[in-house]
Structures are given as structure tokens and as C-alpha cells.
Design an enzyme around this catalytic site. Sequence first.
Site, PDB file in Angstrom:
ATOM      1  N   HIS A  34      36.225   0.345  -4.727  1.00 22.30           N
ATOM      2  CA  HIS A  34      37.411   0.121  -3.896  1.00 22.30           C
ATOM      3  C   HIS A  34      37.454  -1.360  -3.546  1.00 22.30           C
ATOM      4  O   HIS A  34      36.593  -2.143  -3.997  1.00 22.30           O
ATOM      5  CB  HIS A  34      37.351   1.016  -2.654  1.00 22.30           C
ATOM      6  CG  HIS A  34      36.035   0.939  -1.922  1.00 22.30           C
ATOM      7  ND1 HIS A  34      35.611  -0.200  -1.285  1.00 22.30           N
ATOM      8  CD2 HIS A  34      35.031   1.844  -1.762  1.00 22.30           C
ATOM      9  CE1 HIS A  34      34.436   0.012  -0.738  1.00 22.30           C
ATOM     10  NE2 HIS A  34      34.039   1.246  -1.024  1.00 22.30           N
ATOM     11  N   HIS A  37      34.202  -3.199  -2.489  1.00 23.09           N
ATOM     12  CA  HIS A  37      33.345  -3.637  -3.614  1.00 23.09           C
ATOM     13  C   HIS A  37      33.935  -4.880  -4.276  1.00 23.09           C
ATOM     14  O   HIS A  37      33.223  -5.834  -4.585  1.00 23.09           O
ATOM     15  CB  HIS A  37      33.254  -2.544  -4.684  1.00 23.09           C
ATOM     16  CG  HIS A  37      32.586  -1.280  -4.253  1.00 23.09           C
ATOM     17  ND1 HIS A  37      33.259  -0.088  -4.142  1.00 23.09           N
ATOM     18  CD2 HIS A  37      31.307  -1.005  -3.924  1.00 23.09           C
ATOM     19  CE1 HIS A  37      32.419   0.864  -3.770  1.00 23.09           C
ATOM     20  NE2 HIS A  37      31.217   0.332  -3.627  1.00 23.09           N
ATOM     21  N   GLN A 154      21.002  -1.640   5.422  1.00 23.84           N
ATOM     22  CA  GLN A 154      20.598  -1.881   4.029  1.00 23.84           C
ATOM     23  C   GLN A 154      20.552  -3.395   3.738  1.00 23.84           C
ATOM     24  O   GLN A 154      19.629  -3.886   3.095  1.00 23.84           O
ATOM     25  CB  GLN A 154      21.583  -1.195   3.088  1.00 23.84           C
ATOM     26  CG  GLN A 154      21.432  -1.582   1.636  1.00 23.84           C
ATOM     27  CD  GLN A 154      22.348  -0.783   0.744  1.00 23.84           C
ATOM     28  OE1 GLN A 154      22.019   0.330   0.369  1.00 23.84           O
ATOM     29  NE2 GLN A 154      23.500  -1.328   0.402  1.00 23.84           N
TER      30      GLN A 154
HETATM   31  P1  AMP Z   1      27.902   1.455  -2.645  1.00 29.54           P
HETATM   32  O1  AMP Z   1      28.634   1.564  -3.935  1.00 29.54           O
HETATM   33  O2  AMP Z   1      28.444   2.320  -1.561  1.00 29.54           O
HETATM   34  O3  AMP Z   1      26.405   1.549  -2.816  1.00 29.54           O
HETATM   35  O4  AMP Z   1      28.170  -0.019  -2.139  1.00 29.54           O
HETATM   36  C1  AMP Z   1      27.885  -1.130  -2.934  1.00 29.54           C
HETATM   37  C2  AMP Z   1      28.005  -2.361  -2.081  1.00 29.54           C
HETATM   38  O5  AMP Z   1      29.330  -2.466  -1.581  1.00 29.54           O
HETATM   39  C3  AMP Z   1      27.077  -2.334  -0.865  1.00 29.54           C
HETATM   40  O6  AMP Z   1      26.540  -3.624  -0.653  1.00 29.54           O
HETATM   41  C4  AMP Z   1      28.010  -1.927   0.241  1.00 29.54           C
HETATM   42  O7  AMP Z   1      27.602  -2.368   1.519  1.00 29.54           O
HETATM   43  C5  AMP Z   1      29.283  -2.626  -0.182  1.00 29.54           C
HETATM   44  N1  AMP Z   1      30.435  -1.987   0.460  1.00 29.54           N
HETATM   45  C6  AMP Z   1      30.745  -0.669   0.484  1.00 29.54           C
HETATM   46  N2  AMP Z   1      31.847  -0.448   1.227  1.00 29.54           N
HETATM   47  C7  AMP Z   1      32.241  -1.668   1.687  1.00 29.54           C
HETATM   48  C8  AMP Z   1      33.316  -2.116   2.524  1.00 29.54           C
HETATM   49  N3  AMP Z   1      34.176  -1.265   3.041  1.00 29.54           N
HETATM   50  N4  AMP Z   1      33.414  -3.449   2.779  1.00 29.54           N
HETATM   51  C9  AMP Z   1      32.505  -4.321   2.269  1.00 29.54           C
HETATM   52  N5  AMP Z   1      31.484  -3.960   1.471  1.00 29.54           N
HETATM   53  C10 AMP Z   1      31.344  -2.659   1.189  1.00 29.54           C
END
Ligand code: AMP
Length: 282
Positions: A34, A37, A154
Site C-alpha cells: 500500500h 510501503h 520493530q
Molecule cells: P510489512 O509488509 O507489514 O511487514 O511492512 C513492511 C514495512 O512497511 C515495515 O517497515 C512497516 O513498518 C512499513 N509499513 C507498514 N505500514 C506502514 C504505514 N502505514 N506507514 C509507513 N510504513 C508502513
Amino acid sequence: MQIFREKELLRSYLSNFHSRKNSIGFVPTMGALHQGHLSLVAASQKDNEVTVVSIFVNPTQFDNLNDLKKYPNTLEKDLHLLKKINCDAVFVPNAHEMYNNDISSEYFDFGGIENQMEGAFRKGHFDGVGTIVKRLFQLIEPSKAYFGEKDFQQLQIIKRLVEIEKLPIHVIGCPIHRETTGLAMSSRNQRLTAEQQEQAAFIYKTLALAKELFPEKTIPQINSIVKNEFEKHPTLSLEYFIIADETTLLSIETKKESRNPRAFIAAYLNSVRLIDNLSLYN
Ligand code: AMP
């Protein structure tokens, strides 16, 4: 855009960049991409000569098999989005490529920050995160790696990881991207209906309320107001609300315990677990 499914092929692609001392930016994800990312990818593209995104739903960081099974998979769409924004390379390994036949975690001592909040409620979660991120870092050897503040704990864990492992990687935290309702963007939102997504914005609204109350109320008062708000809510159930110091991630009971307090929430809407956080000092 280059797509790699094997470590060796990714390594040989990156070897040119390494030998020319080009800066490599890395954005690890679990897919179902989204705008949150994509904002990390944009930050990497701004800072680096080449940007690598990984898409891998890491089994060892899930303590709940159902959550793992239901994790959204939209690979074709993800690749399309990344291509559209000119991402250089995407690494899409399968579990065998990352774990061979041993899908288990290494044990990490992150100095205690792994035991609060997500670590307390999702047993073994940060060992799983540490295991996969360490493997990806060792494989890609990026100059910079980008993580969202959405997963604030994290982000702090990864900063410790590079210290502990003495990896020459600059870990960069990026702001949370939100829907216009305030709901933090998350891959798990795809498991919610439009109406449920509206309801889930209550999480952010409650964090904003905590921030508004912070100058006047005591922390125990804020804790009980937030609990109450959730008890009244028809569909959301609170797993935790904690005001913690940003660095130690230890919950605080008085304002003088921290100069950088941040409010953290985990809540369920049906069986979908959502997290969010908000700084209380700026
Ligand atoms: P994930 O795919 O959920 O493991 O997230 C991958 C990366 O994207 C991680 O570093 C998350 O913290 C970051 N991330 C996920 N959602 C958001 C968001 N709404 N805003 C900024 N970064 C995000």
C-alpha cells in the site's frame, strides 16, 4: 524492474553495485503493498543509487497459524505497483530459499525491548523478525534500510540488531501513512470491509484523544479513559494500550519518567489484529 526468486541471482545482480561502491537501499516487506510501503521505497530511491524491495511472508514471526494463513497475498498487483514507481529490483523468495528445511528462529537478546508490547503478546515474534532481517541484510548488504514507524517497536529492534551484529547499515525510520480517516495503512486492512475500516479508525482517534489529554491528565487517568472508550465500542476489542518511553519501550506511569513518550495500541476487529502508535511529545 528485475525480479529475483533465488539468493544467488540477487547476489550476482548486486555484486556490480557493491564493487562500484554504489549505495544500495533496501525495503523489506511482506507484500500486499500500500502507500505506506511505497513511501519507504520513495525514501530509498531518493537516497540511493539502487533500491531493492523484498516480499516475503516470514513464517517464523507469526505466533498464530491462522494469521499466517490469512495474510493477504497480492503479488501480481505488488509487482505492478513497484514497476510503476521504477523500483530497481524485487526479491521474492519462498520459505525454502530463506530457511532450507528448518523453519525456525535464532534466539536474540535485544536488551529487553523485545519483551514489551508486541513481544509480550506475540511470543517469539521478534526472534522471527530478527532471523529474517539478519538473513536479508547479510544477503543484500544494503547501505541503508527503511522501516516504518507503524511498527515502531520493530524499528527499534532492527536498530539494535545492526548494533549487535555490527552490520554497517544505516536503519532509517519513516513516518506512518494513514487513510484520510486516520486509520494507519496496513496490509491487514485488506481483510476488513469498508465499513470495518471506518470502525478501525477508532484506534487512531483514541490515540489522538490520548495525545490531547496528555498535558492535563495523569497517565493512569488516560489509561483508564482509553480502556473505557474501547469497552463501549461495539466491535473493537483492546489488547493493550500503553504509554511508553520511545527508547526503552518500557511503559511509564508518570510523565517525568520519559522525555519521549509514545502511545501504543493493539486491538482486534473480529479476528484481525491491528496496531498503531502516536508520539505524545511532538
Ligand atoms: P510489512 O509488509 O507489514 O511487514 O511492512 C513492511 C514495512 O512497511 C515495515 O517497515 C512497516 O513498518 C512499513 N509499513 C507498514 N505500514 C506502514 C504505514 N502505514 N506507514 C509507513 N510504513 C508502513
